[in-house]
Design an enzyme around this catalytic site. Structure first.
Site, PDB file in Angstrom:
ATOM      1  N   HIS A  85       0.890  -1.126  -0.155  1.00 49.62           N
ATOM      2  CA  HIS A  85      -0.048   0.139   0.007  1.00 49.62           C
ATOM      3  C   HIS A  85       0.912   1.275   0.105  1.00 49.62           C
ATOM      4  O   HIS A  85       0.413   2.214   0.340  1.00 49.62           O
ATOM      5  CB  HIS A  85      -1.034   0.020   1.275  1.00 49.62           C
ATOM      6  CG  HIS A  85      -1.902  -1.256   1.479  1.00 49.62           C
ATOM      7  ND1 HIS A  85      -2.994  -1.169   0.733  1.00 49.62           N
ATOM      8  CD2 HIS A  85      -1.554  -2.507   1.898  1.00 49.62           C
ATOM      9  CE1 HIS A  85      -3.488  -2.474   1.054  1.00 49.62           C
ATOM     10  NE2 HIS A  85      -2.708  -3.108   1.685  1.00 49.62           N
ATOM     11  N   SER A 126      17.420  18.444 -17.016  1.00 45.94           N
ATOM     12  CA  SER A 126      16.274  19.520 -17.075  1.00 45.94           C
ATOM     13  C   SER A 126      17.285  20.734 -17.771  1.00 45.94           C
ATOM     14  O   SER A 126      18.315  20.899 -17.829  1.00 45.94           O
ATOM     15  CB  SER A 126      16.484  19.974 -15.451  1.00 45.94           C
ATOM     16  OG  SER A 126      15.833  21.376 -15.763  1.00 45.94           O
TER      17      SER A 126
END
EC number: 4.2.1.2
Length: 510
Positions: free
Chosen positions: A235, A365
């Site tokens: 989870h 980037s």
């Protein structure tokens, strides 16, 4: 024979002998020209860059430097959809070359003039080898049976064979695109046959080798990381420990199952529709034609092709392609999970999970200096998404076979081939540029594991679930360690904690 042929070869220059040479060629004269053709209908326009050819709808201008004919030109006029990026996939064209060669060889056995048959076979070989790719301009978005592409192939092979025999391009003499190249065939059975040949070759030459490469690299990493204990996550929350090798072994098994599923779908792909002709009855073929063509295709490709046991199913339904696409869709699901896990485990480098150190391949980037991104994982997940979308299209196409013919054939094979190529190529790229270079950040792994509250699970057999839960909740609330909290609550001693909470003893059943 054809399995290693992947590079596109340049088309041969068109060298044409005078039409008169045809009449003097032994055994090749006397072929009739349709009565509705004007005199010298196929003669080259000497002052222009085109020749005049005819189909049953009338005359059309055909470029002098192309082997295709009037029906191909008419299709380019009627289906201006998508441009060159939407052309019929090259593997389909090459598969047609294989099929037409096989059919010519079998037709020769049934009485086709050996000179014509041999010329067809030579021209078909050039198609199969990719030497004539520039002569196939048609897009996928045409008739749903693929008739125009079948005729494109017939015209190219016919004209190339005519050229080899010293004839005049466009004359259909001595090699007729329908009567000879398409003999004992229909678009309705040739196109699905080419679909299956193309799909099988792509799976064997691209998809399965790519997945095998990825499987082997992940397996090597699983063994390399076998002794590194880390915290598990369920989870997306902390869970009990496992080894990094165990985690990677799950990925290995997923890829292994992917290959198993794909291989399991292949027997239906190996069944060929050739011999069914228009509706599956085999009209205008000879007894044994279907079996012999399948055997020839098998010999040419080295793959176990057989004739389809029921030609009505082979023409009207393409469940085999839907099944193969489904296996690739499941593969895409597996690769999406694997790539996502790896990029999340490698998130950071300082503010993420940071358990894995991923290879740095390029700047990440245009504004943030020094940033490096998990680009191979991103590429793989995009590929997976595309394959899932392709499967939707294949499913819709496969569900729309009406009566004796499915007319979503070109779209279906385009997407099946696209998925196979993307998954195979992406698996190789992901392996070579990411998986083989993955390193374990053991310092970070150890830190996160030792801080995890879920190590308390080891205390369940000794103090019970409720007390163990209270230790975890109290430690989390107070920001203390499990050991400190357990002692403070009086549930156990330091010695007991050290004896019972050992991550290396939590990796399997006892």
């Amino acid at each position: 024979m054809y399995r290693a042929l992947r590079l596109l070869a340049r088309s041969r220059p068109l060298v044409r002998a005078p039409a008169a040479a045809l009449a003097s060629a032994p055994g090749l004269g006397g072929a009739a020209v349709p009565s509705f053709w004007p005199p010298n209908a196929a003669r080259m326009a000497s002052q222009n860059s085109f020749r005049i050819e005819y189909d049953t709808f009338g005359e059309l201008k055909v470029p002098n430097d192309k082997y295709y004919g009037a029906q191909t030109v008419r299709s380019t006029m009627n289906f201006k959809i998508g441009g060159v990026t939407e052309r019929m996939p090259t593997p389909v064209i090459k598969a047609f070359g294989i099929l037409k060669r096989a059919a010519a060889e079998v037709n020769q056995d049934y009485g086709l003039d050996p000179k014509i048959a041999n010329a067809i076979m030579k021209a078909a070989d050039e198609v199969a080898e990719g030497k004539l790719n520039d002569h196939f301009p048609l897009v996928v978005w045409q008739t749903g049976s693929g008739t125009q592409t079948n005729m494109n192939v017939n015209e190219v092979i016919s004209n190339r064979a005519i050229e080899m025999l010293g004839g005049e391009l466009g004359s259909k003499i001595p090699v007729h695109p329908n009567d000879h190249v398409n003999k004992s065939q229909s678009s309705n059975d040739t196109f699905p046959t080419a679909m299956h040949i193309a799909a099988a070759i792509e799976v064997h030459e691209v998809l399965l080798p790519g997945l095998q490469k990825l499987h082997d690299a992940l397996d090597a990493k699983s063994k390399e990381f076998a002794q590194i204990i880390k915290i598990g996550r369920t989870h997306t929350q902390d869970a009990v420990p496992l080894t990094l090798g165990q985690e990677f072994s799950g990925y290995v098994q997923q890829v292994k199952y992917a290959m198993t599923r794909i291989k399991a779908a292949m027997p239906r792909i190996y069944e060929l529709a050739a011999g069914g002709t228009a509706v599956g009855t085999g009209l205008n073929t000879r007894i044994g034609f279907a079996e012999k063509v399948a055997a020839k295709v098998a010999a040419l490709t080295g793959l176990p092709f057989v004739t389809a046991p029921n030609k009505f199913e082979a023409l009207a339904a393409h469940d085999a392609l839907v099944e193969l696409s489904g296996a690739m869709n499941t593969t895409a699901c597996s690769l999406m999970k694997i790539a996502n896990d790896i990029r999340f485990l490698g998130s950071g480098p300082r503010s993420g999970l940071g358990e894995l150190i991923l290879p740095e391949n390029e700047p990440g980037s245009s504004i943030m200096p020094g940033k490096v991104n998990p680009t191979q994982c991103e590429a793989m997940t995009m590929v997976a998404a595309q394959v899932m979308g392709n499967h939707v299209a294949v499913t819709v196409g496969g569900s729309n076979g009406h009566f004796e013919l499915n007319v979503f054939k070109p779209m279906m094979i385009k997407n099946v081939l696209h998925s196979a190529r993307l998954l195979g190529d992406a698996s190789v790229s992901f392996t070579e540029n990411c998986v083989v270079g993955i390193q374990a950040n053991t310092e970070r792994i150890n830190k996160l594991m030792n801080e995890s509250l879920m190590l308390v699970t080891a205390l369940n057999p000794h103090i019970g679930y409720d007390k163990a839960a209270k230790i975890a909740k109290t430690a989390h609330k107070n920001g203390s360690t499990l050991k400190e909290t357990a002692i403070e609550l009086g549930y156990l001693t330091a010695e007991q904690f050290d004896e019972w909470v050992k991550p290396k003893d939590m990796l399997g059943p006892k």
